[in-house]
Design an enzyme around this catalytic site. Structure first.
Site, PDB file in Angstrom:
ATOM      1  N   ASP A 180       0.847  -1.193   0.000  1.00 25.76           N
ATOM      2  CA  ASP A 180       0.000   0.000   0.000  1.00 25.76           C
ATOM      3  C   ASP A 180       0.882   1.244   0.000  1.00 25.76           C
ATOM      4  O   ASP A 180       1.549   1.529   0.993  1.00 25.76           O
ATOM      5  CB  ASP A 180      -0.891  -0.054   1.257  1.00 25.76           C
ATOM      6  CG  ASP A 180      -1.663   1.245   1.479  1.00 25.76           C
ATOM      7  OD1 ASP A 180      -1.837   2.002   0.500  1.00 25.76           O
ATOM      8  OD2 ASP A 180      -2.085   1.471   2.628  1.00 25.76           O
TER       9      ASP A 180
ATOM     10  N   ASN B  69      -0.309   4.458  -0.590  1.00 25.46           N
ATOM     11  CA  ASN B  69      -0.962   5.721  -0.214  1.00 25.46           C
ATOM     12  C   ASN B  69      -1.585   5.702   1.183  1.00 25.46           C
ATOM     13  O   ASN B  69      -2.307   6.626   1.555  1.00 25.46           O
ATOM     14  CB  ASN B  69      -1.993   6.134  -1.283  1.00 25.46           C
ATOM     15  CG  ASN B  69      -3.196   5.186  -1.325  1.00 25.46           C
ATOM     16  OD1 ASN B  69      -3.237   4.201  -0.576  1.00 25.46           O
ATOM     17  ND2 ASN B  69      -4.157   5.487  -2.179  1.00 25.46           N
TER      18      ASN B  69
ATOM     19  N   ASP C 298      -3.977   3.988   2.618  1.00 27.04           N
ATOM     20  CA  ASP C 298      -5.408   3.773   2.893  1.00 27.04           C
ATOM     21  C   ASP C 298      -5.692   2.350   3.392  1.00 27.04           C
ATOM     22  O   ASP C 298      -6.855   1.970   3.555  1.00 27.04           O
ATOM     23  CB  ASP C 298      -6.266   4.114   1.667  1.00 27.04           C
ATOM     24  CG  ASP C 298      -6.005   3.184   0.490  1.00 27.04           C
ATOM     25  OD1 ASP C 298      -5.120   2.299   0.602  1.00 27.04           O
ATOM     26  OD2 ASP C 298      -6.676   3.327  -0.556  1.00 27.04           O
TER      27      ASP C 298
ATOM     28  N   ASP D 252      -1.926  -1.141  -3.672  1.00 28.53           N
ATOM     29  CA  ASP D 252      -2.186  -0.402  -4.909  1.00 28.53           C
ATOM     30  C   ASP D 252      -1.031  -0.599  -5.889  1.00 28.53           C
ATOM     31  O   ASP D 252      -0.013  -1.221  -5.557  1.00 28.53           O
ATOM     32  CB  ASP D 252      -2.439   1.086  -4.601  1.00 28.53           C
ATOM     33  CG  ASP D 252      -1.426   1.631  -3.609  1.00 28.53           C
ATOM     34  OD1 ASP D 252      -0.231   1.331  -3.791  1.00 28.53           O
ATOM     35  OD2 ASP D 252      -1.826   2.325  -2.642  1.00 28.53           O
TER      36      ASP D 252
ATOM     37  N   ASP E  25     -10.074 -16.233 -15.935  1.00 29.86           N
ATOM     38  CA  ASP E  25     -10.968 -16.658 -14.867  1.00 29.86           C
ATOM     39  C   ASP E  25     -12.008 -17.660 -15.386  1.00 29.86           C
ATOM     40  O   ASP E  25     -12.582 -17.459 -16.465  1.00 29.86           O
ATOM     41  CB  ASP E  25     -11.679 -15.390 -14.345  1.00 29.86           C
ATOM     42  CG  ASP E  25     -12.343 -15.586 -13.003  1.00 29.86           C
ATOM     43  OD1 ASP E  25     -11.639 -15.921 -12.040  1.00 29.86           O
ATOM     44  OD2 ASP E  25     -13.569 -15.384 -12.914  1.00 29.86           O
TER      45      ASP E  25
ATOM     46  N   HIS F 215      -5.414 -17.195  -4.269  1.00 30.12           N
ATOM     47  CA  HIS F 215      -6.264 -16.352  -3.431  1.00 30.12           C
ATOM     48  C   HIS F 215      -7.611 -16.993  -3.096  1.00 30.12           C
ATOM     49  O   HIS F 215      -8.441 -16.355  -2.460  1.00 30.12           O
ATOM     50  CB  HIS F 215      -6.490 -15.021  -4.156  1.00 30.12           C
ATOM     51  CG  HIS F 215      -7.259 -15.214  -5.437  1.00 30.12           C
ATOM     52  ND1 HIS F 215      -6.757 -15.932  -6.504  1.00 30.12           N
ATOM     53  CD2 HIS F 215      -8.496 -14.839  -5.811  1.00 30.12           C
ATOM     54  CE1 HIS F 215      -7.660 -15.975  -7.465  1.00 30.12           C
ATOM     55  NE2 HIS F 215      -8.724 -15.305  -7.080  1.00 30.12           N
ATOM     56  N   ASP F 216      -7.846 -18.208  -3.573  1.00 28.92           N
ATOM     57  CA  ASP F 216      -9.141 -18.863  -3.346  1.00 28.92           C
ATOM     58  C   ASP F 216      -9.069 -20.057  -2.392  1.00 28.92           C
ATOM     59  O   ASP F 216     -10.124 -20.606  -2.036  1.00 28.92           O
ATOM     60  CB  ASP F 216      -9.719 -19.384  -4.675  1.00 28.92           C
ATOM     61  CG  ASP F 216     -10.166 -18.269  -5.603  1.00 28.92           C
ATOM     62  OD1 ASP F 216     -10.594 -17.213  -5.106  1.00 28.92           O
ATOM     63  OD2 ASP F 216     -10.086 -18.472  -6.835  1.00 28.92           O
TER      64      ASP F 216
END
Ligand code: GLC
Length: 526
Positions: free
Chosen positions: A21, A23, A25, A29, A200, A319-320
């Protein structure tokens, strides 16, 4: 002829929300990824795949795409993506994007137009049907994410098909206008220098044209159905050949399909005669339990199924699914098993795909129920939420683990202050150093990155194989058992050896070699 890069190379999956990250938040990103590119170059991978970073309402964290040709402001701008690609290319790293052809977001302008009225010009871009006379859905198909696969649109009185969330309506790939528009998306990115795509749930784009009811699984207490008609219709192959023609107009690009089928012969068909996908994931390998025999069987099954020019893939985490360091964890041999798994992944025949964080042995993180984000927690069951494998990457021991200066969107693991990149980078005994050494060995040795595969005889609990490319040969022995053992190879001088156990003395000949509990050994012959 030189081997294409996607056969000899190794791909690293980045989950953009959780990599870095820039920035503050709390969400990763694109500028963050650019700041960490040196990690990938240092590690020695050849390419990375970015999970979706397109504009999205994030109902399924980016797998609900509202615009295929832009970047979500959460992740940055199109200019940031161009800059990331340029910075990657400058380091010799290729970039793959995640192409989501089966469905869009319900906020995609195509769907907004499609649902406007029964007569809307884009009505037939999606799969709309009338309810049955009794008001029930047109067929019995279920959404992968729970509940019926149909959602009623009250304003027009029809239902639309969604294989996943109701916020993810399925495109109708039988409509040539849809196919053209999606090919244009590929060209948009190929023209910008993207090196290829992870695709996908590609097996879903071709459904049976008549949408028949799925037959029930007899005697199944949960009333499950055989998935006969909502995916893997034979017409998918013609669609794939047309996708391949789009890619083949460019140099050196690649497609890897998330062909989520558990029949490897069916998966192998997605490579066609070298004119469909370049690569397809092997989910049976990913789902294998901790067993030498099971992994060996899955490798052999895929080797038998592949066409002569076909090339396997090797994946243990994404990621699954829960991270493999967690799936294969063990109170005594947990760390050794993560090391053995790395050796297997990086020495078998095929293209390995690493998932961010596996190189430091990240475990799944237990997420408190109130912090669960994945929609599956709601639509299926909290235990099925995928958040545990999507937590932020710990880079150093500072606040926010070097991932963020803000509040991370998912909690960091309880071990993030110890298990992080900075701690392992300087430690030659670390898992990270082992990954790097394996990647370097694989790159240097044609037997490992290009060779044939042959299983070798080994005692129970040991998976042993030979890789051979011309005169170059390597033996690999992976002891899945919790006890030491001995393996007998053909006797020959060893030029290079690598063990997953940093304490063992490396043999100078193959012949009979001892293996420790959960040890993996690679012997490159002279
Ligand atoms: C794929 C993705 C998964 C997503 C699903 C629906 O399986 O890997 O994350 O939820 O497709 O797009």
């Amino acid at each position: 002829m030189a081997e294409p890069w996607w056969r000899t190379g190794v791909v690293y999956q980045i989950y953009p929300r959780s990599f870095m990250d820039a920035n503050g938040d709390g969400v990763g990103d694109l500028r963050g990824i650019a700041q960490r590119l040196d990690h990938l170059a240092w590690l020695g991978v050849d390419a990375f795949w970015l999970s979706p970073c397109y504009p999205s309402p994030m109902a399924d964290f980016g797998y609900d795409v509202a615009d295929y040709c832009d970047v979500d402001p959460l992740f940055g701008t199109l200019a940031d993506l161009d800059a990331l690609v340029a910075a990657a290319h400058a380091r010799g790293l290729r970039v793959l994007l995640d192409w989501v052809p089966n469905h869009t977001s319900d906020r995609h302008p195509w769907f907004v137009e499609s649902r406007a009225s029964r007569g809307a010009p884009k009505r037939d871009w999606y799969v709309w049907r009338d309810p049955k006379p009794d008001g029930s859905p047109p067929n019995n198909w279920r959404s992968v994410f729970g509940g019926p696969a149909w959602e009623l649109d009250a304003a027009t009185g029809q239902l639309y098909l969604h294989s996943f969330l109701k916020e993810q309506p399925d495109l109708d790939w039988r409509n040539p206008a849809v196919e053209r528009a999606m090919h244009d998306v590929l060209r948009f990115w190929l023209d910008r220098g993207i090196d290829g795509f992870r695709i996908d749930v590609i097996q879903r784009i071709a459904k049976h044209p008549e949408l028949p009811d799925d037959p029930p699984k007899e005697g199944d207490p949960y009333g499950q159905l055989w998935l006969c008609y909502e995916e893997n219709h034979p017409d998918v192959h013609a669609m794939l050949r047309r996708i391949r023609m789009v890619l083949d107009a460019y140099d050196d690009r690649v497609t890897v399909g998330e062909v989520y089928l558990l029949n490897q012969a069916e998966v192998a068909r997605y490579l066609g005669g070298g004119d469909e996908l370049h690569l397809a994931f092997n989910f049976r390998f990913l789902q294998a339990p901790w067993s030498a025999e099971r992994f060996a069987d899955e490798v052999e099954r895929m080797e038998r199924a592949l066409p002569p020019e076909g090339w396997p893939t090797l994946v243990l985490s994404n990621h699954d699914v829960p991270r493999h360091a967690t799936r294969y964890d063990d109170p005594v041999h947990g760390e050794a098993r993560a090391r053995l798994a790395a050796a297997m992944l990086l020495t078998l025949r095929g293209t390995p795909f690493l998932y961010q964080g596996e190189e430091i042995g990240m475990r799944n993180v237990a997420i408190p129920p109130e912090r669960l984000q994945d929609p599956l927690a709601r639509t299926l069951h909290p235990n099925l939420a995928r958040d545990g494998e999507r937590t932020p990457m710990p880079w150093d021991g500072g606040p926010g683990a070097g991932f963020t200066t803000g509040e991370p969107w998912l909690p960091l693991g309880p071990d993030a202050d110890r298990r992080h990149v900075a701690a392992q980078r300087g430690d030659p005994r670390s898992l990270l150093s082992l990954y790097r050494a394996l990647l370097a060995l694989r790159r240097a040795e044609p037997a490992l990155h290009a060779g044939d595969y042959e299983r070798l005889h080994a005692p129970k609990g040991v998976f042993a194989f030979e890789r051979r490319s011309g005169d170059a040969r390597a033996f690999v022995a992976l002891n899945f058992a919790g006890e030491p053992c001995e393996v007998a190879f053909e006797d020959a001088p060893v030029r290079r050896a690598l063990s997953t156990d940093p304490d063992r003395a490396l043999p100078s000949r193959s012949g009979r070699v001892a293996l420790g509990a959960a040890e993996g050994l690679v012997l490159v012959l002279a």
